[in-house]
Design a protein around this motif. Structure first.
Motif, PDB file in Angstrom:
ATOM      1  N   CYS A 258       0.814  -1.467  -0.124  1.00  0.00           N
ATOM      2  CA  CYS A 258       0.094  -0.060   0.017  1.00  0.00           C
ATOM      3  C   CYS A 258       0.765   1.247   0.113  1.00  0.00           C
ATOM      4  O   CYS A 258       1.499   1.930   0.947  1.00  0.00           O
ATOM      5  N   LEU A 259       0.785   1.681  -1.264  1.00  0.00           N
ATOM      6  CA  LEU A 259       1.650   3.172  -1.127  1.00  0.00           C
ATOM      7  C   LEU A 259       0.275   4.302  -0.936  1.00  0.00           C
ATOM      8  O   LEU A 259      -0.665   4.469  -1.233  1.00  0.00           O
ATOM      9  N   VAL A 260       1.383   5.151  -0.412  1.00  0.00           N
ATOM     10  CA  VAL A 260       0.366   6.342   0.291  1.00  0.00           C
ATOM     11  C   VAL A 260       0.523   7.342   0.093  1.00  0.00           C
ATOM     12  O   VAL A 260       2.201   7.911   0.203  1.00  0.00           O
ATOM     13  N   ASN A 261       0.675   8.552  -0.193  1.00  0.00           N
ATOM     14  CA  ASN A 261       0.980  10.443  -0.708  1.00  0.00           C
ATOM     15  C   ASN A 261       0.423  10.931  -0.176  1.00  0.00           C
ATOM     16  O   ASN A 261      -1.244  10.613   0.474  1.00  0.00           O
ATOM     17  N   ASP A 262       0.854  11.498   1.156  1.00  0.00           N
ATOM     18  CA  ASP A 262       0.089  12.690   2.387  1.00  0.00           C
ATOM     19  C   ASP A 262       0.777  14.636   1.733  1.00  0.00           C
ATOM     20  O   ASP A 262       2.198  14.152   1.735  1.00  0.00           O
TER      21      ASP A 262
ATOM     22  N   GLU B 225      -6.898  11.948  -5.286  1.00  0.00           N
ATOM     23  CA  GLU B 225      -8.037  13.311  -5.034  1.00  0.00           C
ATOM     24  C   GLU B 225      -8.037  14.259  -6.272  1.00  0.00           C
ATOM     25  O   GLU B 225      -6.697  14.431  -6.450  1.00  0.00           O
ATOM     26  N   ASN B 226      -8.711  14.413  -6.644  1.00  0.00           N
ATOM     27  CA  ASN B 226      -9.369  14.980  -7.799  1.00  0.00           C
ATOM     28  C   ASN B 226      -8.211  16.092  -7.742  1.00  0.00           C
ATOM     29  O   ASN B 226      -7.750  16.987  -8.908  1.00  0.00           O
ATOM     30  N   ILE B 227      -8.527  16.715  -6.238  1.00  0.00           N
ATOM     31  CA  ILE B 227      -7.324  18.596  -6.522  1.00  0.00           C
ATOM     32  C   ILE B 227      -6.134  18.564  -6.601  1.00  0.00           C
ATOM     33  O   ILE B 227      -5.274  19.262  -6.833  1.00  0.00           O
ATOM     34  N   PHE B 228      -6.007  16.997  -6.425  1.00  0.00           N
ATOM     35  CA  PHE B 228      -4.085  17.045  -6.446  1.00  0.00           C
ATOM     36  C   PHE B 228      -3.892  16.427  -7.980  1.00  0.00           C
ATOM     37  O   PHE B 228      -2.515  15.789  -8.037  1.00  0.00           O
ATOM     38  N   ARG B 229      -4.831  15.932  -8.393  1.00  0.00           N
ATOM     39  CA  ARG B 229      -3.965  15.446  -9.810  1.00  0.00           C
ATOM     40  C   ARG B 229      -3.325  15.853 -10.855  1.00  0.00           C
ATOM     41  O   ARG B 229      -3.472  17.747 -10.158  1.00  0.00           O
ATOM     42  N   ASN B 230      -2.906  15.905 -12.393  1.00  0.00           N
ATOM     43  CA  ASN B 230      -1.796  16.380 -12.827  1.00  0.00           C
ATOM     44  C   ASN B 230      -0.809  17.709 -12.192  1.00  0.00           C
ATOM     45  O   ASN B 230      -0.381  18.141 -11.709  1.00  0.00           O
ATOM     46  N   GLN B 231       0.236  16.642 -10.646  1.00  0.00           N
ATOM     47  CA  GLN B 231       0.393  17.435 -10.069  1.00  0.00           C
ATOM     48  C   GLN B 231       2.030  16.539 -10.306  1.00  0.00           C
ATOM     49  O   GLN B 231       2.914  17.066  -9.239  1.00  0.00           O
ATOM     50  N   GLY B 232       1.969  15.100 -10.755  1.00  0.00           N
ATOM     51  CA  GLY B 232       2.958  13.919 -10.838  1.00  0.00           C
ATOM     52  C   GLY B 232       2.848  13.329  -9.328  1.00  0.00           C
ATOM     53  O   GLY B 232       3.509  12.374  -9.547  1.00  0.00           O
ATOM     54  N   ILE B 233       1.924  13.129  -8.867  1.00  0.00           N
ATOM     55  CA  ILE B 233       1.584  12.031  -7.870  1.00  0.00           C
ATOM     56  C   ILE B 233       1.390  10.795  -8.482  1.00  0.00           C
ATOM     57  O   ILE B 233       2.370  10.484  -8.027  1.00  0.00           O
ATOM     58  N   GLY B 234       0.348  10.841  -9.551  1.00  0.00           N
ATOM     59  CA  GLY B 234      -0.080   9.210  -9.772  1.00  0.00           C
ATOM     60  C   GLY B 234       1.232   9.132 -10.498  1.00  0.00           C
ATOM     61  O   GLY B 234       1.588   7.644 -10.122  1.00  0.00           O
ATOM     62  N   LYS B 235       1.701   9.849 -11.102  1.00  0.00           N
ATOM     63  CA  LYS B 235       3.406   9.294 -12.260  1.00  0.00           C
ATOM     64  C   LYS B 235       3.930   8.368 -11.220  1.00  0.00           C
ATOM     65  O   LYS B 235       4.632   8.211 -11.019  1.00  0.00           O
ATOM     66  N   ALA B 236       4.286   9.380 -10.441  1.00  0.00           N
ATOM     67  CA  ALA B 236       5.665   9.056  -8.936  1.00  0.00           C
ATOM     68  C   ALA B 236       5.047   7.518  -8.389  1.00  0.00           C
ATOM     69  O   ALA B 236       6.198   6.356  -7.635  1.00  0.00           O
ATOM     70  N   MET B 237       3.686   7.811  -8.224  1.00  0.00           N
ATOM     71  CA  MET B 237       3.268   6.491  -6.916  1.00  0.00           C
ATOM     72  C   MET B 237       3.653   5.052  -7.902  1.00  0.00           C
ATOM     73  O   MET B 237       3.778   3.818  -7.706  1.00  0.00           O
ATOM     74  N   LEU B 238       2.791   5.163  -9.315  1.00  0.00           N
ATOM     75  CA  LEU B 238       2.977   4.406 -10.403  1.00  0.00           C
ATOM     76  C   LEU B 238       4.128   4.133 -10.619  1.00  0.00           C
ATOM     77  O   LEU B 238       4.901   2.678 -11.035  1.00  0.00           O
ATOM     78  N   GLU B 239       5.271   4.798 -11.161  1.00  0.00           N
ATOM     79  CA  GLU B 239       6.517   4.696 -10.736  1.00  0.00           C
ATOM     80  C   GLU B 239       7.184   3.659  -9.235  1.00  0.00           C
ATOM     81  O   GLU B 239       8.003   2.213 -10.439  1.00  0.00           O
ATOM     82  N   GLN B 240       6.787   4.225  -8.897  1.00  0.00           N
ATOM     83  CA  GLN B 240       7.366   3.590  -7.336  1.00  0.00           C
ATOM     84  C   GLN B 240       6.771   1.717  -6.962  1.00  0.00           C
ATOM     85  O   GLN B 240       7.202   0.861  -6.221  1.00  0.00           O
ATOM     86  N   ALA B 241       5.783   1.920  -7.519  1.00  0.00           N
ATOM     87  CA  ALA B 241       5.032   0.141  -7.819  1.00  0.00           C
ATOM     88  C   ALA B 241       5.646  -0.639  -9.037  1.00  0.00           C
ATOM     89  O   ALA B 241       5.762  -1.023  -8.988  1.00  0.00           O
ATOM     90  N   CYS B 242       6.331   0.086  -9.871  1.00  0.00           N
ATOM     91  CA  CYS B 242       6.684  -0.209 -11.172  1.00  0.00           C
ATOM     92  C   CYS B 242       8.320  -0.533 -10.614  1.00  0.00           C
ATOM     93  O   CYS B 242       8.305  -1.721 -10.339  1.00  0.00           O
TER      94      CYS B 242
END
Length: 115
Positions: A8-12, A44-61
């Motif tokens: 479980c990866l979490v960004n806060d 979360e919607n207001i945090f999209r398009n800031q690279g958070i998802g990309k970084a989390m997917l890269e970490q998962a990979c």
């Protein structure tokens, strides 16, 4: 939490959780290999398009590769077109259909998100 087959990866930011990625690592018979599967992934919607998802997917990979997985997979509802663009942009391919069957009456005939 102690199961080595789940991550479980979490960004806060400042104690506010704004993104979560849950992943399972397993041997899959139809692949005959060790595979990583993203079970849930939300930013979360207001945090999209800031690279958070990309970084989390890269970490998962990275985690998946470190554990000997030959690939990472994710299922995504057909209605989530923005998510489709994200996954394609990040180098994923859409090679599968996912079929489901509801046990809640006629609700199975409507593709909805979050009901």
């Amino acid at each position: 939490m102690g199961n080595e087959h789940y991550y479980c990866l979490v960004n806060d930011q400042n104690g506010h959780v704004n993104a979560v990625l849950n992943m399972r690592l397993e041997e899959q018979l139809h692949h005959a290999e060790h595979i990583a599967e993203i079970m849930e992934f939300a930013v979360e919607n207001i945090f999209r398009n800031q690279g958070i998802g990309k970084a989390m997917l890269e970490q998962a990979c990275l985690i998946a590769e470190e554990h000997g997985c030959s690939q990472i997979e994710v299922a995504c509802n057909q209605l989530r077109e923005n998510a489709h663009r994200f996954y394609l942009r990040e180098g994923m391919q859409n090679f599968h259909f996912k079929f489901s069957r509801s046990f809640k009456g006629n609700a199975a005939f409507e593709n909805t998100i979050g009901k």
